[in-house]
Design a protein around this motif. Structure first.
Motif, short mmCIF file in Angstrom:
data_model
loop_
_atom_site.label_atom_id
_atom_site.label_comp_id
_atom_site.label_asym_id
_atom_site.label_seq_id
_atom_site.Cartn_x
_atom_site.Cartn_y
_atom_site.Cartn_z
N ILE B 39 1.05 -1.27 0.01
CA ILE B 39 0.12 -0.08 -0.17
C ILE B 39 0.78 1.29 -0.20
CG2 ILE B 39 -1.45 1.35 1.34
CD1 ILE B 39 -2.73 -1.50 2.25
N ALA B 47 -5.13 4.10 -3.74
CA ALA B 47 -6.29 3.33 -3.51
C ALA B 47 -6.77 3.24 -1.97
CB ALA B 47 -5.74 1.79 -3.54
N GLY B 82 -9.08 -4.56 2.63
CA GLY B 82 -9.48 -3.13 2.72
C GLY B 82 -11.00 -2.75 2.72
N THR B 127 -10.64 2.58 1.72
CA THR B 127 -10.15 2.68 0.28
C THR B 127 -10.97 3.62 -0.31
OG1 THR B 127 -11.80 1.09 -0.36
CG2 THR B 127 -9.55 0.19 0.02
N ALA B 166 -7.18 -1.55 -5.28
CA ALA B 166 -6.20 -2.33 -4.36
C ALA B 166 -6.37 -3.86 -4.68
CB ALA B 166 -6.79 -2.19 -2.76
N LEU B 171 -2.61 -5.23 -3.87
CA LEU B 171 -2.17 -4.71 -2.71
C LEU B 171 -2.77 -5.43 -1.46
CD1 LEU B 171 -2.51 -0.97 -3.50
CD2 LEU B 171 -0.73 -2.42 -4.10
#
Lengths: 444, 444
Positions: B39, B47, B82, B127, B166, B171
């Motif tokens: 991230i 994101a 997320g 997010t 993401a 991620l």
């Protein structure tokens, strides 16, 4: 409480008529003929739009044959009844009080009419409605204003104007109406009848021309609360205990907390309520939320019903109805969505308002029947709007769908006053028990 | 289908991660550290809005302790996730992508977050959402546009923009989103992820900031349809059979009958769908009714949410969002009421459209991810509006609350294409069976 020109059913109850029918002292044919004659004789009231003399006579004959053969459909068997002119009756002209539907013939019975027939009642005709039921005054209809039997220069109230006039004048002992903000209770009160708006959906609205679908209730008008209860039970299959249901706590809802009231009207209703357990008031912010919510829901739903006609043939509407519809059509959607939320919030406010009481009592209408066409009046020293006054005590209970009843509460200046009783959800037995306990409910 | 800059979870499934966690090949602490590093390294994608490194590390440590102690919460145990920045997370800043809520800290977990935690997942942060989720482009948010991991000059789609970026960038292996007209499926499709919008209400929306309450759905984004199914089951307790559920009949819903489509996109989705049982088309008048109904319901409900802010602090809105809200606030209530009616009518149209098919297949989005900020584009030789294009294939299924899934369907010009699969009510098992059967579902 004597009406200037009594009709054949003035002072008669469904119970008494039923006894006479079963004892042979009268027949449905005779009652129906009395009704048809009285309707013709009382034409100046403009209570009826279309009368089905032949159909009624035939239905009465069958009712008499059935009774003679031992087939008894219950308390409405053989009873002549009027049906508001926006409730569908198969094969009959049903006009909604509008030039848009001047020649409209219904192709099937509304659910409530089918139930009325199954209960043995005799449909004699359609009763005047305010155009599309969109008005509590009852004086704007394609066929002209209905007139108050206690003073034909005055309005009946509406929108079930003809049903109020017909029962109030004793032309028929029973009529169906619809009640979106008070449209059963207001004309019943102003014409000296009893009227019951059951809980939302208790009598299905299928086949009833809609005004505002989440506020529309089908209800009944008759001489007394007990008559309304008989009709309600016959139309729904509900069975409420006739004996006391234990202590019923009645609270007086201070009318001034809802709308400025004529003090004489308030006093008559208060006297009719008799001894109560206490008093309560609606808080101004709750009242305001009720008003906004009612207006938003009704405006959005009513404009949705009429959007096509508003665009295609606006000139066929009564000008006042047209003006109101155009305003309703401008309400923004977000206010309607907010009103749906407010409805849930108002449930909580109503619970707090009822507090320890099973039933709240108010005047049904805070003023006496105004002259036909009047849109302003005076009450409690204030200049008021007639439409707002007529709806002031009744419309909150449509927002919440609660059972509400009006019973005659005497006369002021020779004009009838109504006492409104409102119950909690599921409180019908206590509501009618309270009606029996009041001064008003004891008469009849 | 290789992304230019793979992340630690690119090509990883929840199933595979779960095996590694349970075999000791990795720990939740390690996966969480990988996510937090990625991230930070992928900050240009925008994101994430707020990252809770300490809270995530602590949750991961507990997840590892539990697994070590034999406490296994199932497929999400130890998985970093997320959460869209309008789903409440107790004690975290949740901004709705809006300056109105720039400093807002949620006081309790949304129901879906509480379920996520009970399932053992590790919440790593919030997010990016399009401001108030009111836009399918994902490029208007108080913290700036999310960027597409396949080409950072292009939009992610929205409104669950950061969740799409993401998961698409690898991620995190899982993210929560919300979908009012396509807001889970659109960014999943444009970012190369899978995304599932369950049936309306299947994952409760309590604690989710509303966009349009009768259209809002909570959904999940992950690498594959199977991952979405694991997450869905973990969040709802639903148990769908993993084995075939008998024949599943898939129909190809001709995309051009919904919206003009880029023929390369349509061809990629069609190829991913593999062999289908037949083709069907939406009639133009049904499409028009879907569009009108969606717009009316969303406008009324969204304007109701924001009426106070519109009046009090309009300048805090993004100008495009403000402009759209002001238009929404002008929708008349009667159109909203009509739209509620149309919804029932559309159910019947949808039944006819599905006809013999259990599942309908279309492209998820009929165009490739447009450049950030673009509002017009070309598709199939026509000039089109980007917002309308993004929503064109997805929004009908929000009107009806039907389960709908997007799965990766390959690349065109190096940008991901999604295949959308839509089921009948209750047809989740067949929907996921269809996904397994497709070329797309077979990958991943």
């Amino acid at each position: 409480m004597t009406i200037p020109s009594p009709g054949p059913f003035t002072g008669r109850t469904l119970d008494g008529l039923g006894r006479d029918l079963r004892s042979g002292r009268t027949t449905s044919a005779e009652l129906t003929a009395l009704a048809l004659d009285a309707i013709a004789g009382g034409a100046e009231l403009n209570a009826f739009v279309t009368v089905d003399a032949a159909g009624a006579a035939e239905a009465a004959r069958r009712a008499d044959e059935e009774l003679a053969a031992g087939i008894d459909r219950g308390p409405l068997h053989g009873i002549p009844a009027g049906v508001k002119d926006l409730i569908m009756i198969a094969g009959m002209r049903v006009t909604m009080g509008s030039r848009h539907f001047a020649g409209h013939v219904a192709d099937a019975d509304a659910a409530c009419v089918a139930r009325l027939r199954r209960a043995g009642a005799v449909v004699v005709g359609t009763t005047t409605t305010h155009e599309f039921a969109y008005g509590p005054t009852g004086d704007r209809s394609a066929g002209g204003a209905a007139r108050n039997p206690w003073d034909p220069s005055r309005m009946t109230g509406g929108s079930s104007a003809g049903s109020g006039a017909a029962v109030g004048a004793g032309l028929v002992p029973l009529a169906l109406g619809t009640d979106t903000g008070g449209s059963v209770r207001i004309p019943a009160a102003l014409c000296g009848a009893a009227g019951f708006k059951p809980a939302y959906g208790a009598i299905p609205a299928d086949g009833v021309f809609p005004l505002s679908r989440t506020l529309d209730h089908v209800g009944v008008l008759a001489a007394t609360a007990s008559c309304c209860l008989l009709a309600y039970q016959a139309l729904t299959g509900a069975r409420l205990p006739e004996d006391p249901v234990g202590e019923v706590r009645v609270g007086w809802l201070e009318p001034g907390s809802l709308f400025p009231a004529d003090p004489r009207v308030a006093a008559a209703a208060r006297a009719a309520a008799g001894q109560v357990e206490g008093e309560t008031r609606m808080a101004p912010e709750v009242l305001e939320l009720f008003r906004e919510t009612y207006l938003a829901i009704q405006s959005g739903e009513t404009a949705a019903v009429h959007a096509g006609r508003l665009a295609a043939a606006p000139d066929l509407f009564d000008p006042e109805v047209l003006d109101r519809l155009r305003q309703a059509a401008e309400l923004p959607a977000w206010r309607y969505v907010r009103a749906l939320d407010a409805r849930r919030e108002l449930e909580e406010h109503a619970e707090a308002l009822f507090g320890p009481y099973d039933v709240l009592a108010t005047p049904t209408v805070p003023i006496l029947a105004p002259p036909i066409g009047a849109r302003e009046a005076e009450a409690g020293g204030e200049r008021i709007q007639v439409r707002a006054a007529l709806l002031g005590m009744t419309s909150p209970w449509n927002v919440l769908g609660r059972p509400a009843l009006t019973v005659p509460a005497g006369l002021v200046d020779g004009l009838p006053v109504g006492l409104q009783l409102v119950a909690r959800p599921g409180g019908e037995a206590r509501l009618f028990a309270a009606a029996r306990r009041t001064e008003a409910g004891g008469q009849g």
